[in-house]
Design a protein around this motif. Structure first.
Motif, PDB file in Angstrom:
ATOM      1  N   ARG A 137     108.223 -24.524  93.908  1.00  0.00           N
ATOM      2  CA  ARG A 137     108.099 -25.675  92.996  1.00  0.00           C
ATOM      3  C   ARG A 137     107.659 -26.921  93.752  1.00  0.00           C
ATOM      4  NH1 ARG A 137     113.504 -28.323  90.832  1.00  0.00           N
ATOM      5  NH2 ARG A 137     113.456 -28.980  93.017  1.00  0.00           N
ATOM      6  N   GLU A 141     104.094 -29.172  93.536  1.00  0.00           N
ATOM      7  CA  GLU A 141     104.081 -30.614  93.237  1.00  0.00           C
ATOM      8  C   GLU A 141     103.465 -31.417  94.381  1.00  0.00           C
ATOM      9  OE1 GLU A 141     108.052 -31.748  92.133  1.00  0.00           O
ATOM     10  OE2 GLU A 141     108.042 -30.465  90.355  1.00  0.00           O
ATOM     11  N   TYR A 142     103.758 -30.983  95.589  1.00  0.00           N
ATOM     12  CA  TYR A 142     103.205 -31.680  96.762  1.00  0.00           C
ATOM     13  C   TYR A 142     101.681 -31.575  96.769  1.00  0.00           C
ATOM     14  CZ  TYR A 142     103.494 -33.347 101.644  1.00  0.00           C
ATOM     15  OH  TYR A 142     103.402 -34.074 102.811  1.00  0.00           O
ATOM     16  N   ALA A 145     100.388 -34.014  94.238  1.00  0.00           N
ATOM     17  CA  ALA A 145     100.523 -35.395  94.714  1.00  0.00           C
ATOM     18  C   ALA A 145      99.470 -35.704  95.774  1.00  0.00           C
ATOM     19  CB  ALA A 145     101.925 -35.622  95.276  1.00  0.00           C
ATOM     20  N   ASN A 146      99.202 -34.732  96.642  1.00  0.00           N
ATOM     21  CA  ASN A 146      98.256 -34.990  97.739  1.00  0.00           C
ATOM     22  C   ASN A 146      96.808 -35.097  97.261  1.00  0.00           C
ATOM     23  OD1 ASN A 146      99.351 -35.298 100.427  1.00  0.00           O
ATOM     24  ND2 ASN A 146     100.320 -33.314 100.097  1.00  0.00           N
ATOM     25  N   ASN A 148      95.061 -36.547  94.858  1.00  0.00           N
ATOM     26  CA  ASN A 148      94.435 -37.854  94.594  1.00  0.00           C
ATOM     27  C   ASN A 148      94.528 -38.811  95.765  1.00  0.00           C
ATOM     28  OD1 ASN A 148      93.088 -37.850  92.190  1.00  0.00           O
ATOM     29  ND2 ASN A 148      94.952 -38.138  90.982  1.00  0.00           N
ATOM     30  N   LYS A 149      95.325 -38.455  96.751  1.00  0.00           N
ATOM     31  CA  LYS A 149      95.415 -39.353  97.886  1.00  0.00           C
ATOM     32  C   LYS A 149      94.277 -39.115  98.875  1.00  0.00           C
ATOM     33  CE  LYS A 149      98.380 -41.303 101.233  1.00  0.00           C
ATOM     34  NZ  LYS A 149      98.785 -40.522 102.396  1.00  0.00           N
ATOM     35  N   GLU A 185      99.107 -34.490  83.856  1.00  0.00           N
ATOM     36  CA  GLU A 185      99.471 -35.797  83.300  1.00  0.00           C
ATOM     37  C   GLU A 185     100.203 -36.636  84.352  1.00  0.00           C
ATOM     38  OE1 GLU A 185      99.200 -36.814  79.997  1.00  0.00           O
ATOM     39  OE2 GLU A 185     100.410 -38.639  80.151  1.00  0.00           O
ATOM     40  N   GLU A 186     101.174 -36.009  85.004  1.00  0.00           N
ATOM     41  CA  GLU A 186     102.009 -36.731  85.969  1.00  0.00           C
ATOM     42  C   GLU A 186     101.194 -37.237  87.152  1.00  0.00           C
ATOM     43  OE1 GLU A 186     105.663 -36.799  86.221  1.00  0.00           O
ATOM     44  OE2 GLU A 186     105.675 -37.708  88.205  1.00  0.00           O
ATOM     45  N   TYR A 187     100.226 -36.452  87.599  1.00  0.00           N
ATOM     46  CA  TYR A 187      99.513 -36.808  88.834  1.00  0.00           C
ATOM     47  C   TYR A 187      98.067 -37.234  88.591  1.00  0.00           C
ATOM     48  CZ  TYR A 187     103.605 -34.962  91.148  1.00  0.00           C
ATOM     49  OH  TYR A 187     104.899 -34.753  91.558  1.00  0.00           O
ATOM     50  N   ASP A 188      97.715 -37.550  87.352  1.00  0.00           N
ATOM     51  CA  ASP A 188      96.360 -38.032  87.031  1.00  0.00           C
ATOM     52  C   ASP A 188      95.276 -37.057  87.465  1.00  0.00           C
ATOM     53  OD1 ASP A 188      97.598 -40.453  86.239  1.00  0.00           O
ATOM     54  OD2 ASP A 188      97.476 -41.230  88.283  1.00  0.00           O
TER      55      ASP A 188
END
Lengths: 402, 402
Positions: A137, A141-142, A145-146, A148-149, A185-188
């Protein structure tokens, strides 16, 4: 006064837990000294783990403290890891101790089957335990998150490969396909950036299931963006993804390995005669040549004589074996010689597809869609009921049916 | 008919958003053509980001769609990244376009200051944007999830180093220290396995704050397990952690860099005279030698004449500058020559310590504990009120005071 016989149960999975619960309800806990050994102080429902792995259920919901169900005044508990059984010495070697037994029950569960494919252990995730699914999980998620960075976007972060389209693989990718829109949705992340692959070496997804149900399941999952690669063996898992037979590579930062299981490696280490870690048990569930060793759950091999093939290792069979083992242990403790023969009573099999979708067979009826999903939840709740009655169902059960 | 003048605002941070909101409430949007440029279609409150970075607040709460506050019928919006300003040509170069301007407002915000210390860019995290703090949160959770999955436990997964004990560093480690017990519970980690270090090169934590408040803050954080290393410069950040002056190494998989900020690198790239990316603006907030360029927020350098040192770049000053810039732009559009001088009105500074703890100065009064925490939340809500009135406060505000 005669010394009490020592019963040692290895593993608090479906089989070990139900067995311990049965024994503490019978007279056995008074007439014998029972010890339950498990790696963690909690039990988890292995068949639910695809949900916390995908992040659609909190992992806490899939586990319970062992002492919330088992009374440690009646059954001693040892939190330790089993290394080896020494059947000739009637001894179990744990990481931190040794235990003697008069009657042993091996309920140690399974390990992922890699078929010797290189890179699986190094680069793939397995849906195996609370610890392992929390990592899956968080890894997913990681990656989100990564993405778009990064200045230069790495699409392999958003490419997810599930190796194996059997029961667990399909249930996991079903949950994951339900979670993806939330993660986007959460991470664009635009949904079309995310790729989900279900890769299966066999000529069909969900081998063993009725064709019509397989097609229903594939349609549901394809409508959520899952791409199937059936009849496509994986030749290697690498740090970059997978290499398929024929040479095609799929770049992915997340390979989840669900191509089936084998018995526990402790079986082989202990010198039991076995096939892929499973002992072909006698009718009374004892290991051949070992009158004092019962085997239940994923390490017990039982042939379905109708088709001359082993029953697949399921929670359902483990639970039924625990009932038989409880009766047989009671008989032995009471000095009886006639033991009960185990007869599996397969009530059905339902695979969830995430959301309100599922497929399966109940009795001789095919079920699919929301009604199958309700049946699946009832199956999961029924286990909790067998283990801890209504209080446990209310506390840990799947109570949202619609 | 005379062509309308073109006003271009770069950046939708505190300064750019308040400025755009002011201009759309005045007559300027009718008399001029206003364009707001921002990298994302959302605005975020930079001063809240330590909370989603630690995972104590959902990142969604720190941002809002720009068009939820700015009326795109009155102000045009361009979603793009600013590469360079060409002041001689009155032109802004974006990644995908170029824009001409008659009046430019630079509100581009800051970048982390690394002081040339090696390894910061490669191995440390920065609390900079929604994208960057989501990664920090997920990175922390991934470390916790991985710890118990390892056969040989790697304690560096549970060691967290915050470089810099200034405002942001203290606010972040405060939140993190509040979150750690939850993470320990969630991932079955004994609390004593987790190490939190606040490392500061200066001779005190929270330089610039009153000694008594600094001590209060350190006591609160130490009681939650934070270890301070004050007067301890970091010489290098590596893949294994940090090397401190004197040679000591701390092994850590997570270094968060909060040693202060510099102005945006676009300032230097565009040839403006600047100090660490900040332009020492005229009293009316225009860049020296550039009558058509205003600078607000973190790229504007203003000297506090009482102590002959620059005001630190804060949201408070950026917001106040936006009001002055709005008035001055209105005056220019109306053909007036007399522009207003900017006078900072520092109402106070409050640093949150996580939970219900905070310290700070309001007017000339020291505040700490829960009352400071309430003041801090009121400050955050006041900004939302200035930007979007009560509806925005109700939607995005910090409404749990006790």
């Amino acid at each position: 006064m005669k010394q009490k016989q020592k019963i040692v149960i290895l593993g608090a999975g479906y089989g070990g837990m139900i067995l311990a619960a049965r024994l503490q309800k019978s007279t056995v806990y008074r007439d014998a000294q029972i010890t339950l050994v498990n790696k963690h102080n909690y039990h988890y429902q292995t068949t639910w783990l695809h949900e916390p792995a995908a992040g659609t259920m909190h992992p806490e919901k899939t586990r319970m403290k062992i002492d919330s169900v088992i009374d440690f005044n009646k059954i001693s508990f040892v939190k330790d890891t089993v290394l080896e059984v020494k059947p000739e010495e009637r001894k179990v070697v744990l990481e931190n101790a040794e235990l003697d037994y008069d009657i042993l029950v091996v309920g140690l569960g399974s390990e992922p089957e890699t078929f010797g494919i290189p890179g699986v252990h190094e680069h793939a995730f397995a849906i195996r335990s609370v610890n392992s699914v929390r990592v899956i999980r968080e890894h997913i998620e990681y990656n989100f998150a990564n993405y778009n960075k990064q200045d230069e976007k790495d699409d392999s972060l958003l490419t997810f490969i599930v190796a194996g389209a059997g029961f667990t693989g399909i249930e996991f990718i079903g949950e994951l396909s339900e979670r993806i829109p939330e993660l986007c949705e959460e991470y664009d992340i635009p949904r079309e950036k995310v790729k989900l692959y279900s890769v299966e070496a066999a000529p069909t997804a969900l081998p063993g299931f009725d064709e019509e149900l397989v097609e229903y399941a594939m349609n549901v999952l394809e409508s959520r963006g899952v791409e199937f690669k059936i009849n496509t063996p994986i030749e290697e898992v690498t740090a970059q993804g997978v290499r398929l037979k024929g040479g095609e590579e799929i770049h992915s930062n997340t390979v989840v390995w669900t191509t089936g299981v084998r018995g526990n490696s402790v079986i082989e280490k202990s010198g039991f005669e076995s096939m892929r870690g499973r002992i072909k048990v006698e009718k009374d569930l004892r290991a051949p040549g070992h009158e004092d060793v019962f085997v239940i759950g994923d390490c017990a091999l039982i042939i379905n004589e109708e088709i001359n093939r082993p029953y697949p290792p399921t929670a359902q069979i483990a639970i039924q074996q625990a009932y038989t083992a409880a009766n047989n242990i009671k008989a032995l403790i009471e000095g009886k010689k006639d033991l009960e023969a185990f007869k599996p009573d397969i009530k059905g099999t339902v695979a969830s597809l995430g959301g309100k979708e599922a497929i399966g067979v109940v009795g001789s009826r095919k079920v699919y869609g929301n009604s199958a999903s309700v049946v699946k939840k009832m199956i999961d709740n029924r286990y909790l009921f067998l283990l801890g009655g209504m209080p446990l169902v209310l506390k840990k059960g799947k109570l949202k049916f619609f």
